[in-house]
Design a protein around this motif. Structure first.
Motif, mmCIF file in Angstrom:
data_model
loop_
_atom_site.group_PDB
_atom_site.id
_atom_site.type_symbol
_atom_site.label_atom_id
_atom_site.label_comp_id
_atom_site.label_asym_id
_atom_site.label_seq_id
_atom_site.Cartn_x
_atom_site.Cartn_y
_atom_site.Cartn_z
ATOM 1 N N PRO A 183 -22.483 20.392 -20.294
ATOM 2 C CA PRO A 183 -23.589 20.832 -19.441
ATOM 3 C C PRO A 183 -23.308 22.256 -18.943
ATOM 4 O O PRO A 183 -22.181 22.556 -18.547
ATOM 5 N N ILE A 184 -24.282 23.142 -19.036
ATOM 6 C CA ILE A 184 -24.095 24.468 -18.427
ATOM 7 C C ILE A 184 -25.151 24.723 -17.333
ATOM 8 O O ILE A 184 -24.977 25.598 -16.505
ATOM 9 N N LEU A 185 -26.231 23.927 -17.349
ATOM 10 C CA LEU A 185 -27.225 23.961 -16.268
ATOM 11 C C LEU A 185 -27.825 22.564 -16.151
ATOM 12 O O LEU A 185 -28.037 21.905 -17.169
ATOM 13 N N GLY A 186 -28.078 22.122 -14.938
ATOM 14 C CA GLY A 186 -28.694 20.809 -14.753
ATOM 15 C C GLY A 186 -29.683 20.838 -13.601
ATOM 16 O O GLY A 186 -29.487 21.571 -12.631
ATOM 17 N N ALA A 187 -30.759 20.064 -13.735
ATOM 18 C CA ALA A 187 -31.717 19.915 -12.638
ATOM 19 C C ALA A 187 -31.826 18.436 -12.295
ATOM 20 O O ALA A 187 -32.129 17.602 -13.152
ATOM 21 N N ASP A 188 -31.561 18.132 -11.061
ATOM 22 C CA ASP A 188 -31.684 16.772 -10.539
ATOM 23 C C ASP A 188 -33.175 16.469 -10.382
ATOM 24 O O ASP A 188 -33.874 17.177 -9.656
ATOM 25 N N VAL A 189 -33.677 15.452 -11.095
ATOM 26 C CA VAL A 189 -35.093 15.119 -10.939
ATOM 27 C C VAL A 189 -35.292 13.761 -10.251
ATOM 28 O O VAL A 189 -36.351 13.146 -10.378
ATOM 29 N N TRP A 190 -34.281 13.305 -9.544
ATOM 30 C CA TRP A 190 -34.482 12.149 -8.664
ATOM 31 C C TRP A 190 -35.436 12.578 -7.535
ATOM 32 O O TRP A 190 -35.387 13.724 -7.076
ATOM 33 N N GLU A 191 -36.257 11.651 -7.063
ATOM 34 C CA GLU A 191 -37.188 12.013 -5.984
ATOM 35 C C GLU A 191 -36.462 12.566 -4.759
ATOM 36 O O GLU A 191 -36.967 13.430 -4.058
ATOM 37 N N HIS A 192 -35.238 12.070 -4.499
ATOM 38 C CA HIS A 192 -34.539 12.546 -3.299
ATOM 39 C C HIS A 192 -34.215 14.046 -3.372
ATOM 40 O O HIS A 192 -33.886 14.654 -2.373
ATOM 41 N N ALA A 193 -34.313 14.624 -4.563
ATOM 42 C CA ALA A 193 -34.000 16.048 -4.734
ATOM 43 C C ALA A 193 -35.165 16.946 -4.324
ATOM 44 O O ALA A 193 -34.985 18.149 -4.133
ATOM 45 N N TYR A 194 -36.375 16.371 -4.206
ATOM 46 C CA TYR A 194 -37.538 17.252 -3.962
ATOM 47 C C TYR A 194 -38.643 16.653 -3.090
ATOM 48 O O TYR A 194 -39.564 17.341 -2.685
ATOM 49 N N TYR A 195 -38.556 15.349 -2.767
ATOM 50 C CA TYR A 195 -39.714 14.660 -2.199
ATOM 51 C C TYR A 195 -40.202 15.212 -0.854
ATOM 52 O O TYR A 195 -41.402 15.269 -0.602
ATOM 53 N N LEU A 196 -39.281 15.629 0.022
ATOM 54 C CA LEU A 196 -39.679 16.096 1.358
ATOM 55 C C LEU A 196 -40.591 17.313 1.282
ATOM 56 O O LEU A 196 -41.543 17.444 2.046
ATOM 57 N N LYS A 197 -40.298 18.206 0.351
ATOM 58 C CA LYS A 197 -41.072 19.446 0.242
ATOM 59 C C LYS A 197 -42.194 19.337 -0.792
ATOM 60 O O LYS A 197 -43.259 19.890 -0.615
ATOM 61 N N TYR A 198 -41.939 18.606 -1.869
ATOM 62 C CA TYR A 198 -42.898 18.598 -2.984
ATOM 63 C C TYR A 198 -43.636 17.276 -3.155
ATOM 64 O O TYR A 198 -44.509 17.164 -4.002
ATOM 65 N N GLN A 199 -43.263 16.264 -2.345
ATOM 66 C CA GLN A 199 -43.803 14.907 -2.512
ATOM 67 C C GLN A 199 -43.720 14.485 -3.983
ATOM 68 O O GLN A 199 -42.677 14.593 -4.558
ATOM 69 N N ASN A 200 -44.857 14.071 -4.567
ATOM 70 C CA ASN A 200 -44.794 13.553 -5.934
ATOM 71 C C ASN A 200 -44.882 14.648 -7.003
ATOM 72 O O ASN A 200 -44.926 14.365 -8.193
ATOM 73 N N LYS A 201 -44.882 15.929 -6.575
ATOM 74 C CA LYS A 201 -45.131 17.009 -7.541
ATOM 75 C C LYS A 201 -43.821 17.528 -8.162
ATOM 76 O O LYS A 201 -43.356 18.619 -7.871
ATOM 77 N N ARG A 202 -43.259 16.710 -9.012
ATOM 78 C CA ARG A 202 -41.985 17.058 -9.646
ATOM 79 C C ARG A 202 -42.101 18.352 -10.458
ATOM 80 O O ARG A 202 -41.181 19.170 -10.489
ATOM 81 N N ALA A 203 -43.249 18.536 -11.105
ATOM 82 C CA ALA A 203 -43.435 19.731 -11.943
ATOM 83 C C ALA A 203 -43.379 21.006 -11.097
ATOM 84 O O ALA A 203 -42.842 22.031 -11.538
ATOM 85 N N ASP A 204 -43.904 20.962 -9.868
ATOM 86 C CA ASP A 204 -43.865 22.138 -8.985
ATOM 87 C C ASP A 204 -42.430 22.444 -8.554
ATOM 88 O O ASP A 204 -42.024 23.604 -8.478
ATOM 89 N N TYR A 205 -41.691 21.384 -8.256
ATOM 90 C CA TYR A 205 -40.273 21.561 -7.917
ATOM 91 C C TYR A 205 -39.534 22.233 -9.064
ATOM 92 O O TYR A 205 -38.765 23.186 -8.863
ATOM 93 N N LEU A 206 -39.788 21.777 -10.278
ATOM 94 C CA LEU A 206 -39.084 22.344 -11.434
ATOM 95 C C LEU A 206 -39.493 23.799 -11.694
ATOM 96 O O LEU A 206 -38.673 24.612 -12.113
ATOM 97 N N LYS A 207 -40.749 24.135 -11.406
ATOM 98 C CA LYS A 207 -41.196 25.526 -11.545
ATOM 99 C C LYS A 207 -40.443 26.429 -10.568
ATOM 100 O O LYS A 207 -40.061 27.548 -10.899
ATOM 101 N N ASN A 208 -40.258 25.945 -9.345
ATOM 102 C CA ASN A 208 -39.576 26.735 -8.313
ATOM 103 C C ASN A 208 -38.056 26.745 -8.480
ATOM 104 O O ASN A 208 -37.390 27.636 -7.966
#
Ligand code: MN
Length: 231
Positions: A183-208
């Motif tokens: 692994p040289i880069l990883g993105a955590d896509v568990w809801e706990h990684a983004y839910y407070l700010k992005y709610q269900n919008k995982r794609a927006d979290y990944l864009k940012n």
């Protein structure tokens, strides 16, 4: 006073690591290192409350549960990852959780100079995906289409750079899943990684997410991975 200083030095050195190999060599009982930057320093993409809960509660729980499951057994992180398919779910999930999060904190930064991709790595990505934004779209797709909880990864295999995703707390160093690599880069896509700010919008979290990638560190891992045999 001197003794206190010595204890602090030993404690810090046992938590410090800089390379993938050093991270892999960490041995149980595992300890949670502090975040390598203040929790509010990634506000460009990830809020301080999410970072604090994610590190202090979630990551701490993976460390505690891994130690509990190992029950005093002394073993390195990589030994457990390499044999994940034979480990009890408690061990596989929590060792994965500990490795993945330790790695994740290290590939993030709020500093503009870290967020700039080094030319060599950029060229390598462009050679493989055609353009930086095509690579990013592909990586975001891997994260967004991971059903349920998991991770999106940029890895180095013997054939070069690749994108992959893993469920739960699995990772590409484990002897499970389709693609193994460093692994040289990883993105955590568990809801706990983004839910407070992005709610269900995982794609927006990944864009940012790109706004806070520590490309300097990713480049360092890529160079290490290029000259180091996969364990
Ligand atoms: Mn997480």
């Amino acid at each position: 006073m001197k003794l206190k200083f010595w204890i602090l030095t030993v404690l810090l050195s046992s938590l410090s690591w800089a390379s993938l190999q050093e991270l892999n060599a960490q041995t149980s009982p595992f300890k949670l290192a502090p975040l390598p930057y203040p929790a509010n320093s990634l506000e460009k993409a990830i809020d301080a409350e999410t970072m604090t809960i994610h590190h202090d509660k979630h990551h701490q729980a993976y460390v505690d549960n891994a130690n509990k499951a190992l029950d005093g057994k002394k073993v390195s992180m990589i030994e457990l990852l390499k044999t994940a398919s034979k480990q009890a779910p408690m061990i596989r999930n929590n060792i994965g959780g500990h490795w993945n999060h330790t790695f994740f904190w290290s590939v993030l930064s709020g500093k503009d100079e870290d967020n700039k991709i080094p030319e060599g790595l950029k060229k390598e990505i462009e050679a493989k995906w055609g353009a930086m934004d095509k690579f990013q779209a592909e990586f975001e797709k891997a994260g967004a289409s991971q059903f349920g909880s998991g991770w999106a990864w940029l890895i180095r295999t013997s054939g070069g750079l690749e994108i992959t995703a893993t469920p739960n707390q699995d990772n590409p160093l484990m002897d499970v899943g389709e693609k193994r690599g460093w692994p040289i880069l990883g993105a955590d896509v568990w809801e706990h990684a983004y839910y407070l700010k992005y709610q269900n919008k995982r794609a927006d979290y990944l864009k940012n997410f790109w706004k806070v990638v520590n490309w300097k560190k990713v480049d360092q891992y890529n160079q290490e991975a290029a000259k180091t045999k996969l364990p």
